[in-house]
Design an enzyme around this catalytic site. Structure first.
Site, short mmCIF file in Angstrom:
data_model
loop_
_atom_site.label_atom_id
_atom_site.label_comp_id
_atom_site.label_asym_id
_atom_site.label_seq_id
_atom_site.Cartn_x
_atom_site.Cartn_y
_atom_site.Cartn_z
N LYS A 179 24.42 -16.56 2.40
CA LYS A 179 24.56 -15.06 2.20
C LYS A 179 25.91 -14.88 2.47
O LYS A 179 26.62 -13.78 2.24
CB LYS A 179 24.00 -14.94 3.42
CG LYS A 179 22.31 -14.68 3.26
CD LYS A 179 22.23 -13.51 2.32
CE LYS A 179 21.78 -14.21 0.75
NZ LYS A 179 20.59 -14.98 0.66
N HIS B 7 29.83 -36.58 11.57
CA HIS B 7 30.41 -37.47 11.17
C HIS B 7 30.69 -36.79 9.46
O HIS B 7 30.92 -37.59 8.65
CB HIS B 7 28.16 -38.41 9.67
CG HIS B 7 27.75 -38.55 10.84
ND1 HIS B 7 27.76 -39.80 11.36
CD2 HIS B 7 26.44 -38.09 11.58
CE1 HIS B 7 26.76 -40.19 12.20
NE2 HIS B 7 25.70 -38.99 12.39
N ARG C 98 4.03 -0.10 -7.07
CA ARG C 98 3.54 -0.57 -5.67
C ARG C 98 2.41 -1.80 -6.00
O ARG C 98 2.66 -2.48 -4.70
CB ARG C 98 3.73 0.12 -4.54
CG ARG C 98 4.94 0.74 -4.28
CD ARG C 98 4.25 1.81 -3.11
NE ARG C 98 4.41 1.43 -1.71
CZ ARG C 98 5.63 1.15 -0.41
NH1 ARG C 98 6.29 2.34 -1.48
NH2 ARG C 98 5.09 1.25 0.83
N ASN D 81 -0.08 1.55 6.52
CA ASN D 81 0.21 0.65 5.96
C ASN D 81 0.90 -0.75 7.61
O ASN D 81 1.21 0.11 8.01
CB ASN D 81 1.75 0.73 5.52
CG ASN D 81 0.95 1.08 4.27
OD1 ASN D 81 0.10 1.66 3.30
ND2 ASN D 81 2.12 1.50 3.42
N GLY D 82 0.56 -1.91 7.04
CA GLY D 82 1.02 -2.99 7.82
C GLY D 82 0.23 -3.69 8.32
O GLY D 82 -1.36 -3.65 8.33
N CYS E 222 0.56 -0.99 0.09
CA CYS E 222 0.43 0.03 -0.79
C CYS E 222 1.28 1.29 0.08
O CYS E 222 1.78 0.79 0.55
CB CYS E 222 -0.65 -0.31 1.36
SG CYS E 222 -1.66 -2.36 1.51
N LYS F 133 21.70 -11.20 -10.25
CA LYS F 133 20.68 -10.95 -10.33
C LYS F 133 19.64 -12.39 -10.62
O LYS F 133 18.51 -12.68 -9.89
CB LYS F 133 20.01 -9.76 -10.12
CG LYS F 133 18.74 -9.56 -9.15
CD LYS F 133 18.50 -9.44 -7.44
CE LYS F 133 17.35 -9.72 -7.29
NZ LYS F 133 17.98 -10.47 -5.78
N GLU G 66 29.21 -15.35 -0.23
CA GLU G 66 28.24 -14.52 -2.04
C GLU G 66 28.96 -13.28 -1.54
O GLU G 66 28.73 -12.50 -2.41
CB GLU G 66 27.19 -14.78 -1.95
CG GLU G 66 26.00 -14.46 -1.54
CD GLU G 66 24.51 -14.47 -1.84
OE1 GLU G 66 23.95 -14.62 -3.21
OE2 GLU G 66 23.14 -14.75 -1.31
N GLU H 115 21.25 -20.91 4.62
CA GLU H 115 21.01 -19.88 3.68
C GLU H 115 21.91 -18.82 4.90
O GLU H 115 22.69 -17.82 4.45
CB GLU H 115 19.48 -19.35 3.33
CG GLU H 115 18.93 -18.06 4.23
CD GLU H 115 19.43 -16.99 2.42
OE1 GLU H 115 19.83 -18.68 1.64
OE2 GLU H 115 19.44 -15.63 2.64
N TRP I 123 -3.46 -2.58 -1.44
CA TRP I 123 -4.01 -3.23 -1.73
C TRP I 123 -4.45 -4.43 -0.59
O TRP I 123 -4.16 -4.98 0.23
CB TRP I 123 -2.10 -3.92 -2.43
CG TRP I 123 -2.16 -5.45 -3.36
CD1 TRP I 123 -3.61 -6.92 -3.10
CD2 TRP I 123 -1.44 -5.72 -4.06
NE1 TRP I 123 -3.25 -6.74 -4.25
CE2 TRP I 123 -1.66 -6.65 -4.55
CE3 TRP I 123 -0.17 -5.09 -3.83
CZ2 TRP I 123 -0.78 -7.59 -5.87
CZ3 TRP I 123 1.23 -5.91 -4.65
CH2 TRP I 123 0.65 -6.82 -5.18
C1 F6R Z 1 21.36 -15.95 -3.48
C2 F6R Z 1 20.49 -15.81 -4.56
C3 F6R Z 1 20.53 -16.57 -5.24
C4 F6R Z 1 19.03 -16.35 -5.70
C5 F6R Z 1 19.11 -17.83 -6.86
C6 F6R Z 1 17.66 -18.12 -7.61
O1 F6R Z 1 20.73 -14.94 -2.23
O2 F6R Z 1 19.89 -14.38 -4.41
O3 F6R Z 1 21.21 -17.67 -4.64
O4 F6R Z 1 18.43 -16.90 -4.67
O5 F6R Z 1 19.75 -17.88 -8.12
O6 F6R Z 1 17.36 -17.09 -8.29
P1 F6R Z 1 15.62 -16.97 -8.89
O7 F6R Z 1 14.79 -17.03 -6.89
O8 F6R Z 1 15.50 -15.49 -8.80
O9 F6R Z 1 15.26 -17.69 -9.27
#
Ligand code: F6R
Length: 606
Positions: free
Chosen positions: A483, A502, A27, A98-99, A2, A601, A486, A479, A74
């Site tokens: 993170k 193991h 948005r 919002n929220g 929103c 990305k 990367e 995860e 929304w």
């Molecule tokens: C890690 C990251 C990647 C994506 C992966 C899948 O931080 O962003 O591992 O998660 O490349 O990308 P999508 O979600 O766009 O299919």
């Protein structure tokens, strides 16, 4: 998400409000409205659908007030109709929001007992009635708002105007962003600087818990406790761009901080807040009859799928098969007749995920996808699209998209559980309640960000870092490791805590930090045993947990404390420490966190 806009102007503001709302169209919304203070009274116009409908209403019945608020909504609680559109109001107060107001049912019942009459199904309306009730006790608008804010629980942003007060507007932020714009004899409020770009580039971003009292001559800021505080204004660069970093150093940090807001938004897309139940769109597929679910994705999205496997198997009792897309597509896996395959992707363009989707389709599976980009190829090729409402994610390392995937998948698991009768209505409400508390817990956690900054110089010296977790904390540990590697380029691995002995235990010595993700749940004691094995070998433990230190029984180098949260919702909250550890370590090391080397990305090649 929103959108919120407010203007204390020097001429009628309704048209400007609509123009500013247009800038927030990106948005997404399905109804809109504005209210102004006119001759001491509050007047509003609202319309279902696009802003042109609202503009037409205003054309037929113009508003003349010089002080006003506007909103694009929304649909969350209640249908996307005019009655539920914002602003909501009483004779004294008009509010846009919002929220999520988590405790709105409680407040509504108490106010009803006092005689308040509600005309919508929204949580927002309680804010208008609550402030009104405080004003009826004799408080002025500012004191009444201060008292009302203290009673609200949840994560939200508010803009409020008052009958009889043409030179007053109040904005409040707790979890959802809100910016104050400074003009020449005019003042503004906006859910982001983009809405305010045509009016001013001088912006003050409210901090968590802040509220701002605006007069045409300026703004006064108060913190959560009501103390007057100073907040600096900055020159925003939003005018030319649809996305900017706000007052954050990186997009990644901005996106980490947006999570309370976008999670509220995603959750309320799949939850009926009034009944406290999951409100899933009719997919045309009988969820009760799914024989097996195949999940596939890549990277972080795959880890969201892994968490979902735990939820789906436990609560919906559906067998789940999960694999990374690059493997699944070549395994020639058999798939059952009538089966459903679910693909998770932020971009919706990931080549491997798309290929796996096409393979599953060829195997006769019905295709569900959880995507952030609704116009993407994966969305277009799916039978059912479950959107995550994270908004554009610019940082290459996924943060808010991940937690929005989790929020969507949690609701999906509950929807299947309900269809199959594997969860009782009471359990469904308990788990939905747990999810709605997540944005507030995220706000609480982000308030403690400094501890991550303090740990960064030490962690940055490590060559290898292990992450351990059990149950849903296992994919969260993975995860965390992903993170960290990367964006900081430190080697890190995530393991199931029980697997450590193991093999990986051979790596442990005093130079290896071990991040243990251990919510205080039914598996906590088991994880503690694994932690003791690490401590006995001199490993440096970073404990991420809501448990009291005295429950741990061994030496930990750092205890990053997390708000206590229902185990079902824990993965969403525990994802944030994973992001913050990586972010602060990487920024301390000076890497390019928004565009780490070698990463893209949207990975559109195999
Ligand atoms: C890690 C990251 C990647 C994506 C992966 C899948 O931080 O962003 O591992 O998660 O490349 O990308 P999508 O979600 O766009 O299919």
């Amino acid at each position: 998400m929103c959108g919120i806009v407010g203007i204390l102007g020097t001429k009628p503001v309704a048209d400007e409000l609509v123009d500013a709302l247009r800038r927030l169209e990106y948005r997404g919304y399905d109804s809109a409205g504005v209210a102004t203070v006119e001759n001491g009274h509050l007047e509003r116009r609202r319309a279902e659908g696009k802003l042109k409908n609202l503009a037409a209403r205003l054309n037929d019945e113009p508003l003349q007030g010089h002080a006003g608020i506007g909103h694009t909504r929304w649909a969350t609680h209640g249908a996307p109709n005019e009655r539920n559109a914002h602003p909501h109001m009483t004779d004294k107060v008009s509010v846009v929001h919002n929220g999520i107001i988590e405790n709105f049912r409680e407040i509504r019942d108490a106010l009803r007992a006092e005689g308040a009459e509600f005309s919508s199904e929204t949580d927002t309306e309680v804010v208008a009635h609550l402030i009104t009730s405080e004003m009826r006790k004799g408080d002025g608008p500012v004191a009444a708002t201060g008292r009302a804010l203290k009673k609200l629980r949840g994560a939200f942003a508010l803009a409020i105007i008052f009958a009889g007060h043409d030179d007053l507007m109040i904005g409040a932020r707790e979890g959802s962003p809100l910016a104050v714009g400074h003009g020449e004899g005019e003042m503004y409020l906006g859910s982001d600087a983009i809405a305010l770009a045509p009016f001013t580039s001088q912006i003050t971003y409210l901090e968590e818990g802040d509220w701002a009292i605006l007069h045409r001559g300026g703004a006064e800021f108060r913190d959560r406790a009501g103390n007057k505080v100073k907040r600096r204004s900055i020159t925003s660069s939003a005018s030319g761009f649809l996305v900017d970093k706000g007052n954050h150093k990186h997009f990644m940090l901005k996106e980490i901080h947006e999570q309370p807001e976008v999670i509220s938004h995603t959750l309320t897309n799949y939850i009926d807040m009034t009944s406290g139940e999951v409100a899933f769109p009719d997919t045309g597929i009988d969820l009760a009859k799914i024989p097996r679910l195949t999940i596939s994705a890549c990277g972080t999205a795959y880890l969201a799928g892994m968490v979902a496997k735990y939820w789906l198997e436990r609560y919906a009792r559906v067998p789940v098969e999960i694999d990374v897309a690059s493997e699944m597509r070549y395994r020639e896996a058999p798939m059952p007749e009538g089966g459903v395959a679910l693909f998770v992707s932020q971009s919706g363009e990931t080549a491997d995920t798309l290929a796996a989707l096409r393979y599953a389709k060829a195997q006769g599976q019905r295709i569900f996808s959880v995507v952030n980009v609704r116009t993407s190829t994966i969305a277009r090729e799916s039978d059912v699209v479950l959107p995550t409402l994270a908004g554009p994610e610019i940082g290459v390392a996924s943060t808010k998209a991940f937690t929005c995937q989790l929020a969507t998948l949690a609701c999906f698991a509950l929807a299947i559980g309900r269809a199959r009768g594997t969860i009782t209505p009471e359990l469904e409400r308990e788990l939905v309640q747990a999810l709605t508390e997540v944005p507030r817990h995220m706000v609480g956690l982000l308030r403690e960000e400094q501890q991550y900054e303090e740990m960064a110089p030490w962690l940055s010296k490590a060559k290898d870092v292990l992450y351990l977790g059990r149950g849903t904390a296992y994919p969260i540990a993975m995860e965390g490791a992903l993170k960290l590697k990367e964006i900081s380029y430190i080697h890190a691995e995530g393991y199931a805590a029980g697997e450590m002995k193991h093999g990986p235990i051979a790596l442990i010595d005093e130079n290896v930090p071990v991040v243990v993700v251990a919510p205080d749940d039914e598996l906590f004691e088991k994880t503690v045993s694994n932690m003791q094995e690490v401590a006995a070998r001199g490993g440096q433990i970073v404990l991420v947990s809501d448990a009291n230190s005295d429950k741990v029984g061994c030496r930990v180098a750092t205890h990053l404390s997390v708000p206590s949260v229902h185990p079902f919702a824990a993965p969403l909250v525990y994802a944030l420490p994973m992001q913050l550890i990586a972010y602060h370590t990487a920024t301390f090391m000076g890497t390019d966190v928004d565009q780490p080397r070698n990463l893209a990305k949207s990975v559109t090649v195999e």
